[in-house]
Design an enzyme around this catalytic site. Structure first.
Site, PDB file in Angstrom:
ATOM      1  N   GLY A  12       2.270   2.633  -4.588  1.00 42.32           N
ATOM      2  CA  GLY A  12       2.589   1.197  -4.565  1.00 42.32           C
ATOM      3  C   GLY A  12       3.298   0.770  -5.843  1.00 42.32           C
ATOM      4  O   GLY A  12       3.146  -0.363  -6.300  1.00 42.32           O
ATOM      5  N   GLY A  15       5.482  -2.570  -6.556  1.00 41.58           N
ATOM      6  CA  GLY A  15       4.870  -3.888  -6.426  1.00 41.58           C
ATOM      7  C   GLY A  15       4.773  -4.608  -7.763  1.00 41.58           C
ATOM      8  O   GLY A  15       5.308  -4.162  -8.783  1.00 41.58           O
ATOM      9  N   GLN A  16       4.075  -5.739  -7.745  1.00 45.21           N
ATOM     10  CA  GLN A  16       3.985  -6.590  -8.940  1.00 45.21           C
ATOM     11  C   GLN A  16       3.399  -5.828 -10.132  1.00 45.21           C
ATOM     12  O   GLN A  16       3.945  -5.850 -11.233  1.00 45.21           O
ATOM     13  CB  GLN A  16       3.114  -7.824  -8.642  1.00 45.21           C
ATOM     14  CG  GLN A  16       3.073  -8.798  -9.812  1.00 45.21           C
ATOM     15  CD  GLN A  16       2.024  -9.895  -9.663  1.00 45.21           C
ATOM     16  OE1 GLN A  16       1.218  -9.904  -8.734  1.00 45.21           O
ATOM     17  NE2 GLN A  16       2.033 -10.834 -10.586  1.00 45.21           N
ATOM     18  N   ASP A  38       6.249   4.806  -3.537  1.00 48.49           N
ATOM     19  CA  ASP A  38       6.012   3.578  -2.758  1.00 48.49           C
ATOM     20  C   ASP A  38       6.571   3.835  -1.357  1.00 48.49           C
ATOM     21  O   ASP A  38       7.397   4.735  -1.164  1.00 48.49           O
ATOM     22  CB  ASP A  38       6.732   2.374  -3.403  1.00 48.49           C
ATOM     23  CG  ASP A  38       6.150   1.031  -2.966  1.00 48.49           C
ATOM     24  OD1 ASP A  38       5.549   0.333  -3.797  1.00 48.49           O
ATOM     25  OD2 ASP A  38       6.299   0.677  -1.772  1.00 48.49           O
ATOM     26  N   ILE A  39       6.147   3.021  -0.419  1.00 46.41           N
ATOM     27  CA  ILE A  39       6.666   3.148   0.950  1.00 46.41           C
ATOM     28  C   ILE A  39       8.111   2.632   1.028  1.00 46.41           C
ATOM     29  O   ILE A  39       8.848   2.968   1.943  1.00 46.41           O
ATOM     30  CB  ILE A  39       5.744   2.407   1.943  1.00 46.41           C
ATOM     31  CG1 ILE A  39       5.996   2.877   3.370  1.00 46.41           C
ATOM     32  CG2 ILE A  39       5.870   0.902   1.823  1.00 46.41           C
ATOM     33  CD1 ILE A  39       4.928   2.410   4.359  1.00 46.41           C
ATOM     34  N   ASP A  54       4.314   7.113   1.975  1.00 41.09           N
ATOM     35  CA  ASP A  54       3.388   6.250   2.715  1.00 41.09           C
ATOM     36  C   ASP A  54       1.999   6.846   2.482  1.00 41.09           C
ATOM     37  O   ASP A  54       1.738   7.999   2.873  1.00 41.09           O
ATOM     38  CB  ASP A  54       3.752   6.274   4.211  1.00 41.09           C
ATOM     39  CG  ASP A  54       2.809   5.418   5.049  1.00 41.09           C
ATOM     40  OD1 ASP A  54       1.752   5.007   4.537  1.00 41.09           O
ATOM     41  OD2 ASP A  54       3.132   5.191   6.232  1.00 41.09           O
ATOM     42  N   TYR A 144      -8.974  -8.659   3.459  1.00 41.01           N
ATOM     43  CA  TYR A 144      -8.625  -8.061   2.155  1.00 41.01           C
ATOM     44  C   TYR A 144      -9.891  -7.888   1.306  1.00 41.01           C
ATOM     45  O   TYR A 144     -10.136  -6.820   0.741  1.00 41.01           O
ATOM     46  CB  TYR A 144      -7.613  -8.977   1.470  1.00 41.01           C
ATOM     47  CG  TYR A 144      -7.250  -8.635   0.048  1.00 41.01           C
ATOM     48  CD1 TYR A 144      -6.544  -7.468  -0.256  1.00 41.01           C
ATOM     49  CD2 TYR A 144      -7.568  -9.501  -1.006  1.00 41.01           C
ATOM     50  CE1 TYR A 144      -6.177  -7.181  -1.571  1.00 41.01           C
ATOM     51  CE2 TYR A 144      -7.195  -9.223  -2.310  1.00 41.01           C
ATOM     52  CZ  TYR A 144      -6.503  -8.062  -2.596  1.00 41.01           C
ATOM     53  OH  TYR A 144      -6.142  -7.782  -3.888  1.00 41.01           O
ATOM     54  N   LYS A 148     -11.834  -4.602  -0.170  1.00 38.62           N
ATOM     55  CA  LYS A 148     -12.089  -4.399  -1.603  1.00 38.62           C
ATOM     56  C   LYS A 148     -13.560  -4.019  -1.844  1.00 38.62           C
ATOM     57  O   LYS A 148     -13.852  -3.133  -2.645  1.00 38.62           O
ATOM     58  CB  LYS A 148     -11.697  -5.652  -2.393  1.00 38.62           C
ATOM     59  CG  LYS A 148     -10.186  -5.845  -2.496  1.00 38.62           C
ATOM     60  CD  LYS A 148      -9.517  -4.651  -3.163  1.00 38.62           C
ATOM     61  CE  LYS A 148      -8.021  -4.763  -3.252  1.00 38.62           C
ATOM     62  NZ  LYS A 148      -7.378  -3.535  -3.749  1.00 38.62           N
TER      63      LYS A 148
HETATM   64  P1  NAD Z   1       1.984  -5.690  -4.392  1.00 40.11           P
HETATM   65  O1  NAD Z   1       1.830  -6.207  -3.018  1.00 40.11           O
HETATM   66  O2  NAD Z   1       2.909  -6.377  -5.313  1.00 40.11           O
HETATM   67  O3  NAD Z   1       2.385  -4.147  -4.325  1.00 40.11           O
HETATM   68  C1  NAD Z   1       1.810  -3.263  -3.425  1.00 40.11           C
HETATM   69  C2  NAD Z   1       2.805  -2.166  -3.138  1.00 40.11           C
HETATM   70  O4  NAD Z   1       2.211  -1.301  -2.160  1.00 40.11           O
HETATM   71  C3  NAD Z   1       4.137  -2.685  -2.550  1.00 40.11           C
HETATM   72  O5  NAD Z   1       5.216  -2.260  -3.342  1.00 40.11           O
HETATM   73  C4  NAD Z   1       4.187  -2.046  -1.154  1.00 40.11           C
HETATM   74  O6  NAD Z   1       5.476  -1.640  -0.777  1.00 40.11           O
HETATM   75  C5  NAD Z   1       3.264  -0.854  -1.326  1.00 40.11           C
HETATM   76  N1  NAD Z   1       2.706  -0.381  -0.071  1.00 40.11           N
HETATM   77  C6  NAD Z   1       2.245  -1.097   0.978  1.00 40.11           C
HETATM   78  N2  NAD Z   1       1.859  -0.280   1.958  1.00 40.11           N
HETATM   79  C7  NAD Z   1       2.050   0.983   1.527  1.00 40.11           C
HETATM   80  C8  NAD Z   1       1.842   2.251   2.086  1.00 40.11           C
HETATM   81  N3  NAD Z   1       1.345   2.413   3.336  1.00 40.11           N
HETATM   82  N4  NAD Z   1       2.136   3.341   1.352  1.00 40.11           N
HETATM   83  C9  NAD Z   1       2.642   3.212   0.107  1.00 40.11           C
HETATM   84  N5  NAD Z   1       2.896   2.021  -0.476  1.00 40.11           N
HETATM   85  C10 NAD Z   1       2.588   0.925   0.243  1.00 40.11           C
HETATM   86  O7  NAD Z   1       0.517  -5.599  -5.019  1.00 40.11           O
HETATM   87  P2  NAD Z   1       0.104  -5.611  -6.555  1.00 40.11           P
HETATM   88  O8  NAD Z   1      -0.077  -7.027  -6.937  1.00 40.11           O
HETATM   89  O9  NAD Z   1       0.978  -4.757  -7.365  1.00 40.11           O
HETATM   90  O10 NAD Z   1      -1.381  -5.017  -6.427  1.00 40.11           O
HETATM   91  C11 NAD Z   1      -1.690  -3.682  -6.740  1.00 40.11           C
HETATM   92  C12 NAD Z   1      -3.182  -3.497  -6.572  1.00 40.11           C
HETATM   93  O11 NAD Z   1      -3.883  -4.430  -7.398  1.00 40.11           O
HETATM   94  C13 NAD Z   1      -3.696  -3.764  -5.136  1.00 40.11           C
HETATM   95  O12 NAD Z   1      -4.776  -2.903  -4.868  1.00 40.11           O
HETATM   96  C14 NAD Z   1      -4.211  -5.175  -5.215  1.00 40.11           C
HETATM   97  O13 NAD Z   1      -5.207  -5.431  -4.250  1.00 40.11           O
HETATM   98  C15 NAD Z   1      -4.766  -5.211  -6.615  1.00 40.11           C
HETATM   99  N6  NAD Z   1      -4.879  -6.560  -7.142  1.00 40.11           N
HETATM  100  C16 NAD Z   1      -3.750  -7.276  -7.429  1.00 40.11           C
HETATM  101  C17 NAD Z   1      -3.873  -8.561  -7.904  1.00 40.11           C
HETATM  102  C18 NAD Z   1      -2.671  -9.388  -8.252  1.00 40.11           C
HETATM  103  O14 NAD Z   1      -2.824 -10.594  -8.528  1.00 40.11           O
HETATM  104  N7  NAD Z   1      -1.456  -8.816  -8.282  1.00 40.11           N
HETATM  105  C19 NAD Z   1      -5.145  -9.121  -8.092  1.00 40.11           C
HETATM  106  C20 NAD Z   1      -6.265  -8.380  -7.735  1.00 40.11           C
HETATM  107  C21 NAD Z   1      -6.126  -7.083  -7.282  1.00 40.11           C
HETATM  108  C1  AKB Z   2      -4.407 -12.118  -3.990  1.00 39.10           C
HETATM  109  O1  AKB Z   2      -4.256 -13.339  -4.204  1.00 39.10           O
HETATM  110  O2  AKB Z   2      -4.546 -11.630  -2.859  1.00 39.10           O
HETATM  111  C2  AKB Z   2      -4.483 -11.209  -5.183  1.00 39.10           C
HETATM  112  C3  AKB Z   2      -5.893 -11.017  -5.598  1.00 39.10           C
HETATM  113  C4  AKB Z   2      -6.548 -12.018  -6.465  1.00 39.10           C
HETATM  114  O3  AKB Z   2      -6.499 -10.062  -5.222  1.00 39.10           O
HETATM  115  N1  AKB Z   2      -3.665 -11.764  -6.217  1.00 39.10           N
END
Ligand code: NAD
Ligand code: AKB
Length: 321
Positions: A12, A15-16, A38-39, A54, A144, A148
């Site tokens: 992933g 992603g962010q 990443d996918i 994936d 979600y 978790k």
């Molecule tokens: P994001 O959605 O920005 O990135 C997730 C990435 O996963 C994307 O680039 C997507 O293309 C990729 N993805 C989706 N399905 C896939 C698959 N089958 N195979 C491979 N890649 C795949 O999420 P993020 O914000 O970078 O979050 C990363 C982790 O941190 C996640 O587990 C999320 O739950 C956790 N998290 C994030 C936040 C936040 O605010 N950003 C808060 C709490 C927890």
């Molecule tokens: C979301 O809003 O889904 C994420 C998180 C807090 O897990 N940023």
């Protein structure tokens, strides 16, 4: 986590969080030792080894782990809260079976350490919302959040049963300025900055008084590093650390942005994400993270907003956003 020749994979990675974790890991481990996956395909040139993966494809995952001789996986591939409510089957599949596949690599002794983020979404309406304790009721109201909580328990099970070193944090909403957030409920706290800089106004999908826990990306990366560097024997809550950094609501954030852009205006049009936000904590007790691996954030609300406004204004002036 720092300063050795371990080989690291990030799932992933586009992603962010992955967009900033990959360069951070490159500094620590050396560019040649970091594999981003990443996918999706990256747009334009990419500064690390990159493979499309994936996480539901266990054969491809095994092939990359073996082919690149990976030691550590930062497993970030996931479906977040708002998208998850629209696509619950996909959220279950990616968040649970994807993680299960990564755990399997460790059970087969192909890798020896995994970082797997949990979220404040693990909590629910029956959880105390103020200063939410580490050990408390976990009754999430979103798919979600269900994934978790399950992920926390699955990681704990693999540690206790097979000795797999899995570590995780219940992350608050992450605020950052490199890649946009991917379908979450806390996304407003990033969007607001882009809209303030580009348009001077923002329509918020949460009510003005919706207080949620948040964290700025530099503190988020510091937390990942500090937890991954901690000696294993000190970790009593290894897959599920509460983490506190910032807590604010949209009205307070808008007021802070107005100190930089006095003409900025905000309006409110709550949508389905309001109910999700109302089921999450307003503030977090992170005393276990502080005691067990020395967690302490650097950014308060003012410092985070100063930095976000400075970075995005500079990028806007140079025509990059
Ligand atoms: P994001 O959605 O920005 O990135 C997730 C990435 O996963 C994307 O680039 C997507 O293309 C990729 N993805 C989706 N399905 C896939 C698959 N089958 N195979 C491979 N890649 C795949 O999420 P993020 O914000 O970078 O979050 C990363 C982790 O941190 C996640 O587990 C999320 O739950 C956790 N998290 C994030 C936040 C936040 O605010 N950003 C808060 C709490 C927890
Ligand atoms: C979301 O809003 O889904 C994420 C998180 C807090 O897990 N940023």
């Amino acid at each position: 986590m720092g300063g050795d020749n371990r080989r690291v994979m990030v799932t992933g990675a586009l992603g962010q969080i992955g967009s900033e974790l990959v360069p951070h890991l490159q500094l620590l481990y050396g560019t040649q030792n970091v594999l981003a996956t990443d996918i999706k395909e990256p747009s334009g040139s990419y500064s690390s080894s990159y493979e499309r993966l994936d996480v539901l494809n266990v054969a491809e995952l095994r092939g990359l782990v073996k082919g690149y001789d990976i030691d550590v996986v930062y497993h970030l591939a996931a479906i977040l809260s708002a998208t998850g409510e629209m696509r619950p089957d996909l959220a279950w599949d990616v968040n649970i079976n994807g993680f299960r596949n990564v755990l399997e690599m460790a059970r087969e002794s192909l890798i020896d350490k995994i970082f797997h983020p949990s979220s404040i979404a693990a909590f629910g309406t029956e959880t105390p919302r103020l200063n939410t304790p580490q050990d408390t009721v976990l009754t999430p109201r979103t798919i979600y959040g269900v994934t978790k909580v399950t992920g926390e328990l699955l990681g704990k099970y693999f540690f206790e049963k097979f000795g797999v070193d899995v570590r995780g944090i219940r992350l608050p909403g992450v605020i950052s300025n490199v890649a946009p957030p991917g379908g979450g409920t806390t996304d407003y706290a990033v969007e607001i900055f882009y809209e303030a800089i580009e348009r001077g106004s923002y329509e918020c999908f949460l009510r003005p008084d919706t207080t949620l826990p948040m964290i700025y990306m530099p503190d988020c990366l510091k937390a990942f590093q500090d937890l991954m560097d901690a000696p294993s024997e000190t970790l009593k809550h290894r897959t599920s650390y509460n983490l506190s950094s910032l807590s604010f609501n949209p009205a307070e954030l808008a007021a802070e942005i107005m100190k930089h852009k006095p003409e900025f205006t905000i309006t409110y049009k709550p949508d389905f994400r309001q109910e999700i936000a109302d089921s999450w904590p307003m503030s977090i007790d992170d005393s276990c993270a502080r005691a067990e691996w020395g967690w302490s954030p650097d950014y308060d609300l003012g410092a985070m907003v100063d930095d976000m406004c400075f970075v995005l204004a500079a990028r806007h002036e140079s025509g990059k956003i």
